[in-house]
Design a protein around this motif. Structure first.
Motif, PDB file in Angstrom:
ATOM      1  N   ASP A 160       0.989  -1.207   0.070  1.00  0.00           N
ATOM      2  CA  ASP A 160      -0.095   0.005  -0.360  1.00  0.00           C
ATOM      3  C   ASP A 160       0.712   1.311  -0.037  1.00  0.00           C
ATOM      4  O   ASP A 160       0.674   2.577  -0.385  1.00  0.00           O
ATOM      5  CB  ASP A 160      -0.493   0.449   1.399  1.00  0.00           C
ATOM      6  CG  ASP A 160      -1.692   1.228   1.641  1.00  0.00           C
ATOM      7  OD1 ASP A 160      -1.544   1.705   0.560  1.00  0.00           O
ATOM      8  OD2 ASP A 160      -2.910   1.206   1.957  1.00  0.00           O
ATOM      9  N   ALA A 161       1.639   1.133   0.898  1.00  0.00           N
ATOM     10  CA  ALA A 161       2.604   2.566   0.632  1.00  0.00           C
ATOM     11  C   ALA A 161       3.277   2.311  -0.699  1.00  0.00           C
ATOM     12  O   ALA A 161       3.480   3.697  -0.517  1.00  0.00           O
ATOM     13  CB  ALA A 161       3.759   2.204   2.264  1.00  0.00           C
ATOM     14  N   PHE A 162       4.061   1.589  -0.982  1.00  0.00           N
ATOM     15  CA  PHE A 162       4.713   1.690  -2.001  1.00  0.00           C
ATOM     16  C   PHE A 162       4.103   1.974  -3.413  1.00  0.00           C
ATOM     17  O   PHE A 162       4.388   2.901  -4.366  1.00  0.00           O
ATOM     18  CB  PHE A 162       5.610   0.483  -2.261  1.00  0.00           C
ATOM     19  CG  PHE A 162       5.819  -0.074  -4.014  1.00  0.00           C
ATOM     20  CD1 PHE A 162       7.638   0.501  -3.600  1.00  0.00           C
ATOM     21  CD2 PHE A 162       5.528  -0.565  -4.771  1.00  0.00           C
ATOM     22  CE1 PHE A 162       8.319   0.172  -5.072  1.00  0.00           C
ATOM     23  CE2 PHE A 162       6.610  -0.718  -6.092  1.00  0.00           C
ATOM     24  CZ  PHE A 162       7.966  -0.054  -6.065  1.00  0.00           C
ATOM     25  N   LEU A 163       3.111   1.814  -3.639  1.00  0.00           N
ATOM     26  CA  LEU A 163       2.053   2.096  -5.062  1.00  0.00           C
ATOM     27  C   LEU A 163       1.602   3.264  -4.282  1.00  0.00           C
ATOM     28  O   LEU A 163       1.388   4.145  -5.505  1.00  0.00           O
ATOM     29  CB  LEU A 163       0.576   0.857  -4.892  1.00  0.00           C
ATOM     30  CG  LEU A 163      -0.513   1.504  -5.985  1.00  0.00           C
ATOM     31  CD1 LEU A 163       0.266   1.131  -6.868  1.00  0.00           C
ATOM     32  CD2 LEU A 163      -1.013   0.040  -6.254  1.00  0.00           C
ATOM     33  N   SER A 164       0.900   3.690  -2.953  1.00  0.00           N
ATOM     34  CA  SER A 164       0.017   5.064  -3.271  1.00  0.00           C
ATOM     35  C   SER A 164       1.168   6.130  -3.121  1.00  0.00           C
ATOM     36  O   SER A 164       1.051   6.633  -3.801  1.00  0.00           O
ATOM     37  CB  SER A 164      -0.089   5.453  -1.505  1.00  0.00           C
ATOM     38  OG  SER A 164       0.893   4.968  -0.916  1.00  0.00           O
ATOM     39  N   LYS A 165       2.805   5.944  -2.664  1.00  0.00           N
ATOM     40  CA  LYS A 165       3.153   7.003  -2.895  1.00  0.00           C
ATOM     41  C   LYS A 165       4.058   7.095  -4.308  1.00  0.00           C
ATOM     42  O   LYS A 165       4.616   7.925  -4.870  1.00  0.00           O
ATOM     43  CB  LYS A 165       5.542   6.713  -1.907  1.00  0.00           C
ATOM     44  CG  LYS A 165       4.301   6.707  -0.791  1.00  0.00           C
ATOM     45  CD  LYS A 165       5.939   6.507   0.119  1.00  0.00           C
ATOM     46  CE  LYS A 165       5.746   7.061   2.080  1.00  0.00           C
ATOM     47  NZ  LYS A 165       7.144   6.121   3.052  1.00  0.00           N
ATOM     48  N   ILE A 166       4.230   5.609  -5.032  1.00  0.00           N
ATOM     49  CA  ILE A 166       4.543   5.950  -6.675  1.00  0.00           C
ATOM     50  C   ILE A 166       3.371   6.948  -7.608  1.00  0.00           C
ATOM     51  O   ILE A 166       3.803   7.620  -8.193  1.00  0.00           O
ATOM     52  CB  ILE A 166       4.542   4.895  -7.205  1.00  0.00           C
ATOM     53  CG1 ILE A 166       5.438   3.370  -6.643  1.00  0.00           C
ATOM     54  CG2 ILE A 166       3.967   4.349  -8.636  1.00  0.00           C
ATOM     55  CD1 ILE A 166       5.495   2.635  -7.498  1.00  0.00           C
ATOM     56  N   PHE A 167       2.456   7.101  -6.580  1.00  0.00           N
ATOM     57  CA  PHE A 167       1.390   8.001  -7.882  1.00  0.00           C
ATOM     58  C   PHE A 167       1.420   9.162  -6.802  1.00  0.00           C
ATOM     59  O   PHE A 167       0.034   9.860  -7.006  1.00  0.00           O
ATOM     60  CB  PHE A 167      -0.313   6.792  -7.852  1.00  0.00           C
ATOM     61  CG  PHE A 167      -0.195   5.722  -9.430  1.00  0.00           C
ATOM     62  CD1 PHE A 167      -0.217   6.497  -9.776  1.00  0.00           C
ATOM     63  CD2 PHE A 167       0.276   4.877  -8.800  1.00  0.00           C
ATOM     64  CE1 PHE A 167      -0.459   5.450 -11.356  1.00  0.00           C
ATOM     65  CE2 PHE A 167       0.318   3.809 -10.279  1.00  0.00           C
ATOM     66  CZ  PHE A 167      -0.185   4.462 -11.006  1.00  0.00           C
ATOM     67  N   ALA A 168       1.738   8.946  -5.805  1.00  0.00           N
ATOM     68  CA  ALA A 168       1.940  10.564  -5.196  1.00  0.00           C
ATOM     69  C   ALA A 168       1.507  12.183  -5.930  1.00  0.00           C
ATOM     70  O   ALA A 168       1.194  12.860  -5.790  1.00  0.00           O
ATOM     71  CB  ALA A 168       3.130  10.670  -3.794  1.00  0.00           C
ATOM     72  N   CYS A 169       2.548  11.818  -6.974  1.00  0.00           N
ATOM     73  CA  CYS A 169       2.819  13.276  -7.932  1.00  0.00           C
ATOM     74  C   CYS A 169       2.553  13.072  -9.153  1.00  0.00           C
ATOM     75  O   CYS A 169       2.138  13.806 -10.112  1.00  0.00           O
ATOM     76  CB  CYS A 169       4.561  13.625  -7.846  1.00  0.00           C
ATOM     77  SG  CYS A 169       5.430  13.809  -6.649  1.00  0.00           S
ATOM     78  N   SER A 170       1.752  11.949  -9.581  1.00  0.00           N
ATOM     79  CA  SER A 170       0.709  11.742 -10.577  1.00  0.00           C
ATOM     80  C   SER A 170      -0.543  12.704 -10.993  1.00  0.00           C
ATOM     81  O   SER A 170      -0.765  13.434 -10.126  1.00  0.00           O
ATOM     82  CB  SER A 170       0.206  10.576 -11.327  1.00  0.00           C
ATOM     83  OG  SER A 170      -0.661  10.173  -9.979  1.00  0.00           O
ATOM     84  N   TYR A 171      -0.634  13.406 -12.072  1.00  0.00           N
ATOM     85  CA  TYR A 171      -2.034  14.453 -12.225  1.00  0.00           C
ATOM     86  C   TYR A 171      -3.363  13.581 -12.088  1.00  0.00           C
ATOM     87  O   TYR A 171      -3.667  12.102 -11.999  1.00  0.00           O
ATOM     88  CB  TYR A 171      -1.214  14.560 -13.739  1.00  0.00           C
ATOM     89  CG  TYR A 171      -0.669  15.301 -14.958  1.00  0.00           C
ATOM     90  CD1 TYR A 171      -0.186  16.712 -13.595  1.00  0.00           C
ATOM     91  CD2 TYR A 171       0.825  14.577 -15.441  1.00  0.00           C
ATOM     92  CE1 TYR A 171       1.221  17.087 -14.814  1.00  0.00           C
ATOM     93  CE2 TYR A 171       1.518  15.431 -15.176  1.00  0.00           C
ATOM     94  CZ  TYR A 171       1.902  16.320 -15.109  1.00  0.00           C
ATOM     95  OH  TYR A 171       3.258  17.053 -15.553  1.00  0.00           O
ATOM     96  N   SER A 172      -3.944  14.862 -11.921  1.00  0.00           N
ATOM     97  CA  SER A 172      -5.298  14.172 -11.147  1.00  0.00           C
ATOM     98  C   SER A 172      -5.746  12.991 -12.329  1.00  0.00           C
ATOM     99  O   SER A 172      -6.500  12.184 -11.988  1.00  0.00           O
ATOM    100  CB  SER A 172      -6.545  15.463 -11.048  1.00  0.00           C
ATOM    101  OG  SER A 172      -5.989  16.100 -11.920  1.00  0.00           O
ATOM    102  N   ILE A 173      -6.019  13.511 -13.415  1.00  0.00           N
ATOM    103  CA  ILE A 173      -6.502  12.723 -14.522  1.00  0.00           C
ATOM    104  C   ILE A 173      -5.960  11.302 -14.417  1.00  0.00           C
ATOM    105  O   ILE A 173      -7.055  10.206 -15.300  1.00  0.00           O
ATOM    106  CB  ILE A 173      -6.367  13.410 -15.729  1.00  0.00           C
ATOM    107  CG1 ILE A 173      -7.629  12.764 -16.516  1.00  0.00           C
ATOM    108  CG2 ILE A 173      -4.730  13.090 -16.420  1.00  0.00           C
ATOM    109  CD1 ILE A 173      -7.619  13.960 -17.974  1.00  0.00           C
ATOM    110  N   ALA A 174      -4.988  11.369 -14.200  1.00  0.00           N
ATOM    111  CA  ALA A 174      -4.781   9.804 -14.492  1.00  0.00           C
ATOM    112  C   ALA A 174      -4.349   9.104 -13.261  1.00  0.00           C
ATOM    113  O   ALA A 174      -2.964   8.792 -12.162  1.00  0.00           O
ATOM    114  CB  ALA A 174      -3.372   9.427 -14.957  1.00  0.00           C
ATOM    115  N   GLY A 175      -4.765  10.084 -11.361  1.00  0.00           N
ATOM    116  CA  GLY A 175      -4.674   9.346  -9.654  1.00  0.00           C
ATOM    117  C   GLY A 175      -5.621   7.948  -9.334  1.00  0.00           C
ATOM    118  O   GLY A 175      -6.025   7.430 -10.080  1.00  0.00           O
ATOM    119  N   ILE A 176      -4.964   8.097  -8.259  1.00  0.00           N
ATOM    120  CA  ILE A 176      -5.371   6.261  -7.791  1.00  0.00           C
ATOM    121  C   ILE A 176      -5.744   6.336  -6.528  1.00  0.00           C
ATOM    122  O   ILE A 176      -5.100   7.313  -6.214  1.00  0.00           O
ATOM    123  CB  ILE A 176      -4.647   5.334  -8.379  1.00  0.00           C
ATOM    124  CG1 ILE A 176      -3.536   5.400  -7.850  1.00  0.00           C
ATOM    125  CG2 ILE A 176      -5.195   4.930  -9.859  1.00  0.00           C
ATOM    126  CD1 ILE A 176      -2.471   3.749  -7.894  1.00  0.00           C
ATOM    127  N   GLY A 177      -6.699   5.925  -5.888  1.00  0.00           N
ATOM    128  CA  GLY A 177      -7.106   5.858  -4.698  1.00  0.00           C
ATOM    129  C   GLY A 177      -6.550   3.879  -4.170  1.00  0.00           C
ATOM    130  O   GLY A 177      -6.842   3.370  -4.656  1.00  0.00           O
TER     131      GLY A 177
END
Length: 832
Positions: free
Chosen positions: A361-378
């Motif tokens: 969970d920590a690994f994946l959420s940090k990978i997408f921490a700076c992604s654009y909102s149109i390509a963000g995930i929860g």
């Protein structure tokens, strides 16, 4: 590198020797009674933050499973800092922790920190020096801030080795999402776990005071799986231990994981791609002045005025629903489900081992921490055997992404665990709307796909089989022989032979499925794979047959069975007294070694003297060389498999270093089965491997699942990261190794202030030294009193008149004195 370094005489081995010395001293305190045995006492305290803490909690869980009577704690560094490092103590609301609940009297402390510079563990490395002199750190390199603090610690004069640093040799990791450092820390903790276990089980008294349930055979099995784990990880990451990329066959699992990551990246990028397609369509149609439907009708020659109104109305609807239309086009082209919701995706991660789901969970959420909102995930995580169904299934919608690790249910100790995990996955995947549900992927070693899951990724076994797997395989072979002729007539035509083999496989599969539903465990083709439910039925059948249990019991029969068992137990104690008196030839109330050997040789001539010696040492709890009746009864109540499993196996290499020797068996339990007494069946022997299977799951198999998840998530994040620079000609882009906080692992902030640590450290260090001095005075006073009592000259005041209670001693940080141990050892005015 960690495993190879542990085999040699490196710095980690020096630190391990120091840790083993501290463990032995701690155990000696329990044996001689100098350490009180109560619930608030802490023997080993492990602390850390975030991922380090989650890995440490698994380490403590495994130790507690092996030594139930030890007092082990895994506590967040922030909580320790709040409890003991503040001028006004911060309460741990919602957690059973307080200053009185943790009695910190020189415990063994292990600080786990990937970077060695995280704020709260660093502050704790200073603060905890006032509680203990046995502090160690597991970190990424030798030269870290915590390592510097521990190297500057004072050390007892009796310490020969004061090395306190375990290093994973990962070095400084600049990326915030942590993967390699997590695996390296977990691996190093596995080696430390084995070393602590060997230290404790090498002494029968230590085994008794800790309630040890682990044997050296369990450690040998774990070490074999630990070494074979390297090959398994190579196939998961697609690179061998030397950094050379493997061939296609060797990287099949890695390619499958990356393919799954590519599919999930398409889910995340579909909104961005549809947005680009919509912009392109609008620019082209508006610039040309011909919307799509209107242009087609005009090209077809439809010039009526009423037709233009209709075509423009249709084009208006296309403009309104253009993003959704483009998404459907993308999904149709890529072969993805058309019914998924057209919104940002949520990823749910599950695994029976909490540290796997939390770290992923920590690994994946940090990978997408700076992604654009149109390509963000929860991103969310949960335990499928506990709260996943309660906390997450109501959030499952069409298009949710769900990945879950499955334990290897082919092992009897893990069969119910896998069945429970599969049930949670099926419950989440069965929630449907408009004939659509979540897209679930399972990762595990048992090669059976759940019917409701979208995909199943199977990891290779890369270890010898356990005895239960061997039993089931032999049973399947016998069932196949009973089902058909073992020697079918030869067929010369290849086409005919292939058709017959195909027919046999279909018939076998149908028969297997029928057997699975009706009589699990009676017959099953060895070439096929059992589901978790079929495995549970097969092992339950074997267990019931071994125990000769009835399948149906009435209430009256159950009551009579309990009464009969109680009567047999009472008669058994009386019978044991008769046997004890018969073996006790000189009738002195105890059995010495010679009487024990002579008596057991009469009872069981097949027992070797080596086995008898180990049984005698195991039963002799007091270590006085004789067995009283209570010790004799305890020896008789031990299961035969437990006694045999504790037979001495030397865990030292040719250099004399304490080293867990890896098992060399073709299948785990082969030598044990061969040396077991007559009458011990394979099922009963297999039950003695339950702990080995559980340790394999928590220390080895769970690591493989975590690495597999990180490979898939890395591919998924890399595809999304690379998309934006390509479509913007380098104008857009972000780095997936950074987060919005813009901090590395080495600078993780702490929510608890460390400003008061230095003052609190000085105060508690003074209290620690004064308490140590008072305890030393008490020991000398007791020694003097015993000498005078024996000589008849006892005329000394009470201890309460001589030694002032510690809570009445008031000192300040600026003005205090210390009592030197050397001065107290000499008769002088200090003692008076």
């Amino acid at each position: 590198n960690i495993q190879e370094d542990w085999k040699g005489v490196g710095l980690n081995r020096m630190t391990a020797c120091h840790l083993a010395h501290c463990v032995r001293e701690r155990m000696k305190g329990y044996v001689d009674g100098t350490i009180e045995n109560h619930g608030a006492q802490v023997d080993i305290l492990v602390t850390g933050c975030e991922v380090s803490l989650w890995v440490a909690e698994q380490f403590i869980s495994d130790l507690k499973r092996c030594f139930p009577k030890m007092y082990l704690k895994a506590v967040s560094s922030n909580k320790l800092l709040g409890l003991f490092g503040q001028e006004l103590s911060m309460p741990c609301v919602g957690h059973p922790l307080s200053q009185k609940a943790l009695e910190m009297k020189d415990p063994i402390i292990i600080i786990v920190s990937h970077s060695g510079g995280t704020f709260s563990p660093l502050a704790c490395s200073n603060l905890l020096q006032s509680f203990s002199s046995s502090i160690f750190v597991v970190t990424s390199e030798w030269d870290t801030q915590i390592g510097k603090q521990l190297r500057s610690m004072y050390s007892d004069k009796k310490d020969l080795l004061t090395s306190r640093i375990f290093s994973t040799e990962c070095g400084v990791r600049s990326a915030e999402p942590c993967s390699v450092s997590v695996v390296a820390t977990h691996q190093l903790l596995t080696n430390i776990f084995e070393h602590i276990c060997v230290t404790i089980i090498s002494d029968p008294q230590f085994r008794h005071v800790t309630g040890s349930v682990i044997t050296e055979r369990d450690l040998q099995t774990l070490e074999r799986c630990n070494r074979d784990n390297i090959k398994a990880l190579e196939r998961i990451v697609g690179v061998d231990r030397k950094g050379i990329e493997m061939h296609d066959k060797g990287k099949a699992v890695e390619m499958e994981l990356r393919a799954a990551g590519d599919v999930w990246s398409e889910h995340i990028l579909e909104n961005a791609k549809a947005y680009i397609m919509s912009i392109t369509y609008i620019i082209v149609t508006v610039t040309l002045g011909w919307p799509f439907v209107t242009g087609l009708c005009a090209a077809a020659g439809l010039q009526h005025e009423w037709a233009r109104y209709i075509t423009r109305f249709v084009d208006a609807l296309i403009y309104i629903w253009l993003p959704q239309i483009n998404i459907l086009i993308l999904r149709k082209k890529q072969g993805r489900n058309l019914r998924h919701r057209m919104v940002a995706r949520n990823v749910l991660i599950g695994d029976p081992c909490p540290w796997v789901a939390q770290s992923a969970d920590a690994f994946l959420s940090k990978i997408f921490a700076c992604s654009y909102s149109i390509a963000g995930i929860g991103v969310q995580s949960a335990n499928p055997t506990d709260h996943l169904v309660h906390r997450q299934t109501h959030r499952v919608v069409r298009g949710s992404l769900f990945i879950c690790g499955r334990p290897d249910g082919r092992l009897t100790a893990l069969t119910t665990l896998e069945a429970s995990t599969c049930l949670a996955i099926n419950q989440a995947s069965s929630i449907q709307s408009l004939n659509g549900t979540c897209e679930s992927i399972t990762i595990g070693h048992n090669k059976t796909k759940l019917p409701l899951s979208e995909k199943a990724i199977f990891l290779e076994r890369n270890r010898p089989r356990f005895l239960c797997e061997k039993m089931l395989k032999e049973k399947d072979q016998q069932a196949n022989l009973r089902r058909g002729s073992p020697n079918p007539p030869p067929v010369s035509d290849p086409t005919t032979r292939q058709r017959i083999q195909s027919t046999i496989r279909r018939i076998t599969l149908r028969g297997s499925m029928h057997t699975m539903a009706s009589l699990p465990g009676d017959s099953f083709d060895v070439s096929s794979h059992r589901s978790s439910a079929a495995l549970l039925g097969a092992y339950t059948t074997l267990d019931n047959r071994a125990k000769k249990k009835k399948t149906v019991h009435t209430q009256g029969e159950d009551v009579m069975d309990v009464i009969n068992d109680m009567i047999k137990e009472r008669k058994g104690v009386t019978h044991l007294r008769e046997i004890f008196d018969d073996i006790d030839l000189n009738s002195d109330g105890v059995i010495d070694w010679d009487e024990f050997v002579a008596g057991y040789k009469r009872l069981n001539p097949e027992m070797s003297e080596t086995q008898l010696k180990q049984m005698f040492v195991e039963a002799d709890i007091e270590g006085d060389g004789v067995l009283d009746f209570d010790e004799f009864v305890r020896l008789d109540t031990l299961p035969n498999v437990e006694v045999l499993a504790k037979l001495s196996v030397k865990n030292r290499d040719e250099r004399g270093l304490v080293q867990v020797q890896a098992s060399t068996e073709d299948y785990f339990g082969k030598d044990f089965k061969r040396s077991a007494q007559i009458g011990l069946g394979s099922v009963l022997i297999s039950q003695s491997q339950y702990l080995s299977m559980e340790l394999y799951e928590s220390r080895v198999a769970s690591m493989q699942r975590f690495v597999a998840m990180t490979v898939m998530f890395h591919q998924m994040g890399h595809r999304v990261q690379s998309f934006f620079p390509k479509i913007s000609f380098g104008l857009l882009g972000y780095r997936m190794d950074r987060t919005q906080s813009n901090m590395r692992i080495a600078t993780t902030a702490s929510p608890v202030s460390g400003a008061d640590v230095r003052d609190r450290m000085v105060e508690r260090h003074l209290r620690f030294k004064i308490q140590k001095a008072v305890n030393m005075v008490c020991r000398h006073w007791n020694r003097t009193r015993n000498i005078e009592e024996s000589s008849g000259e006892y005329n000394v005041r009470r201890l309460s008149d001589v030694a002032m209670p510690i809570n009445q001693v008031h000192v300040s940080a600026a003005n205090y004195w210390t009592w030197d141990e050397a001065d107290l050892d000499q008769p002088s005015e200090h003692q008076d």
